[in-house]
Design a protein around this motif. Structure first.
Motif, PDB file in Angstrom:
ATOM      1  N   SER A  89       0.810  -1.226   0.000  1.00  0.00           N
ATOM      2  CA  SER A  89       0.000   0.000   0.000  1.00  0.00           C
ATOM      3  C   SER A  89       0.841   1.273   0.000  1.00  0.00           C
ATOM      4  O   SER A  89       0.366   2.333   0.394  1.00  0.00           O
ATOM      5  CB  SER A  89      -0.932   0.011   1.221  1.00  0.00           C
ATOM      6  OG  SER A  89      -0.179  -0.059   2.429  1.00  0.00           O
ATOM      7  N   ASP A 121      -4.498  -0.281  -3.632  1.00  0.00           N
ATOM      8  CA  ASP A 121      -5.547  -0.508  -2.633  1.00  0.00           C
ATOM      9  C   ASP A 121      -6.112  -1.908  -2.859  1.00  0.00           C
ATOM     10  O   ASP A 121      -7.258  -2.073  -3.265  1.00  0.00           O
ATOM     11  CB  ASP A 121      -6.637   0.550  -2.764  1.00  0.00           C
ATOM     12  CG  ASP A 121      -7.673   0.446  -1.642  1.00  0.00           C
ATOM     13  OD1 ASP A 121      -7.395  -0.250  -0.636  1.00  0.00           O
ATOM     14  OD2 ASP A 121      -8.765   1.032  -1.779  1.00  0.00           O
ATOM     15  N   GLN A 156      -6.901   4.987 -12.704  1.00  0.00           N
ATOM     16  CA  GLN A 156      -7.793   5.138 -11.549  1.00  0.00           C
ATOM     17  C   GLN A 156      -9.040   4.258 -11.694  1.00  0.00           C
ATOM     18  O   GLN A 156      -9.424   3.543 -10.758  1.00  0.00           O
ATOM     19  CB  GLN A 156      -8.204   6.597 -11.382  1.00  0.00           C
ATOM     20  CG  GLN A 156      -9.121   6.860 -10.201  1.00  0.00           C
ATOM     21  CD  GLN A 156      -8.465   6.547  -8.866  1.00  0.00           C
ATOM     22  OE1 GLN A 156      -7.359   6.991  -8.592  1.00  0.00           O
ATOM     23  NE2 GLN A 156      -9.155   5.779  -8.024  1.00  0.00           N
ATOM     24  N   LYS A 160      -8.393   1.050  -9.554  1.00  0.00           N
ATOM     25  CA  LYS A 160      -9.045   1.578  -8.346  1.00  0.00           C
ATOM     26  C   LYS A 160      -8.066   1.695  -7.165  1.00  0.00           C
ATOM     27  O   LYS A 160      -8.310   1.177  -6.070  1.00  0.00           O
ATOM     28  CB  LYS A 160     -10.261   0.728  -7.973  1.00  0.00           C
ATOM     29  CG  LYS A 160     -11.377   0.825  -9.002  1.00  0.00           C
ATOM     30  CD  LYS A 160     -12.582   0.003  -8.629  1.00  0.00           C
ATOM     31  CE  LYS A 160     -13.764   0.304  -9.531  1.00  0.00           C
ATOM     32  NZ  LYS A 160     -13.473   0.253 -10.965  1.00  0.00           N
ATOM     33  N   ALA A 162      -5.647   3.920  -4.317  1.00  0.00           N
ATOM     34  CA  ALA A 162      -5.942   5.020  -3.395  1.00  0.00           C
ATOM     35  C   ALA A 162      -5.649   6.375  -4.032  1.00  0.00           C
ATOM     36  O   ALA A 162      -6.124   7.406  -3.546  1.00  0.00           O
ATOM     37  CB  ALA A 162      -5.142   4.858  -2.105  1.00  0.00           C
ATOM     38  N   GLY A 163      -4.886   6.369  -5.101  1.00  0.00           N
ATOM     39  CA  GLY A 163      -4.596   7.616  -5.801  1.00  0.00           C
ATOM     40  C   GLY A 163      -3.676   7.389  -6.980  1.00  0.00           C
ATOM     41  O   GLY A 163      -2.957   6.385  -7.034  1.00  0.00           O
ATOM     42  N   GLY A 194      -7.269  11.150  -5.668  1.00  0.00           N
ATOM     43  CA  GLY A 194      -7.186  10.517  -4.358  1.00  0.00           C
ATOM     44  C   GLY A 194      -6.104  11.076  -3.468  1.00  0.00           C
ATOM     45  O   GLY A 194      -6.007  12.294  -3.252  1.00  0.00           O
ATOM     46  N   SER A 195      -5.257  10.187  -2.953  1.00  0.00           N
ATOM     47  CA  SER A 195      -4.233  10.562  -1.969  1.00  0.00           C
ATOM     48  C   SER A 195      -3.260  11.599  -2.492  1.00  0.00           C
ATOM     49  O   SER A 195      -2.652  12.347  -1.707  1.00  0.00           O
ATOM     50  CB  SER A 195      -3.456   9.314  -1.532  1.00  0.00           C
ATOM     51  OG  SER A 195      -4.310   8.372  -0.926  1.00  0.00           O
TER      52      SER A 195
END
Length: 214
Positions: A89, A121, A156, A160, A162-163, A194-195
């Motif tokens: 992650s 993720d 993305q 999918k 986190a960023g 995202g992040s």
């Protein structure tokens, strides 16, 4: 071109002196495109039938199809073909990816490098697929801004994570060879999800893509 895509290409490989030439084009459209280039050369004041130009229309027809073959490739499917469940992650960065594309306004090249990162993720993707995604979208008539967003959105929506972070730096021949004729200018575009919309995470990404491992 009716219901048939010019980018439904056949790949032709030819080995010459140890060098493998890879070409992709739709044989059904070579003559059609070439005929137009005979007229274009004539309109430019050239003799399309002289020795140096007699095969140019055919060469251009094949080259243009290769340079735009990304229309027929599903970038999301490329990513899905090499997705793996993994608990990692932390940030994954692939930088200095060569970019070659064609400006849709003048059909002149722009080229440079892309730097891409994502934070997994639950899934990671084979590293070679990231440059492949860049190529899929670059091998179309493009503007750099849209190219940046398309790469970001594809990663993305498919992975999918986190960023996602994308930075592209390119030189544009439509600026260097014509128009303002600024040979040393570089255009930089960026897109984040995202992040990476967090200042700290984005700063870490920017630090990593500018750092040297030497």
């Amino acid at each position: 071109m009716n219901n048939k895509k010019i980018s439904d290409l056949t790949e032709f490989n030819e080995e010459i002196d140890g060098y493998v030439k890879i070409d992709q084009y739709n044989v059904d459209y070579v003559d059609r495109i070439a005929r137009h280039y005979v007229d274009i050369l004539d309109a430019l004041g050239e003799n399309p039938h002289r020795e140096g130009l007699v095969k140019t229309p055919e060469r251009v027809a094949k080259a243009l199809q290769y340079l735009t073959h990304g229309y027929n490739v599903d970038a999301a499917e490329l990513l899905r073909s090499a997705m793996f469940e993994e608990e990692y992650s932390q940030m994954v960065v692939v930088k200095d990816i060569e970019v070659y594309s064609m400006c849709e306004h003048h059909m002149l090249p722009f080229f440079g490098k892309a730097h891409i990162a994502y934070i997994p993720d639950g899934h990671i993707v084979g590293l070679s697929k990231i440059p492949r995604v860049v190529d899929v979208f670059a091998r179309r008539l493009q503007v750099q801004e849209r190219l940046t967003n398309e790469i970001r959105d594809c990663i993305q929506e498919t992975l999918k994570p986190a960023g996602v972070a994308v930075v592209i730096e390119c030189k544009h021949m439509c600026m260097a060879m014509r128009g303002v004729q600024k040979q040393n200018s570089v255009t930089t575009t960026s897109a984040f999800t995202g992040s990476f919309q967090n200042d700290v995470t984005r700063s870490e990404f920017l630090r990593l893509i500018t750092a040297s491992l030497d």
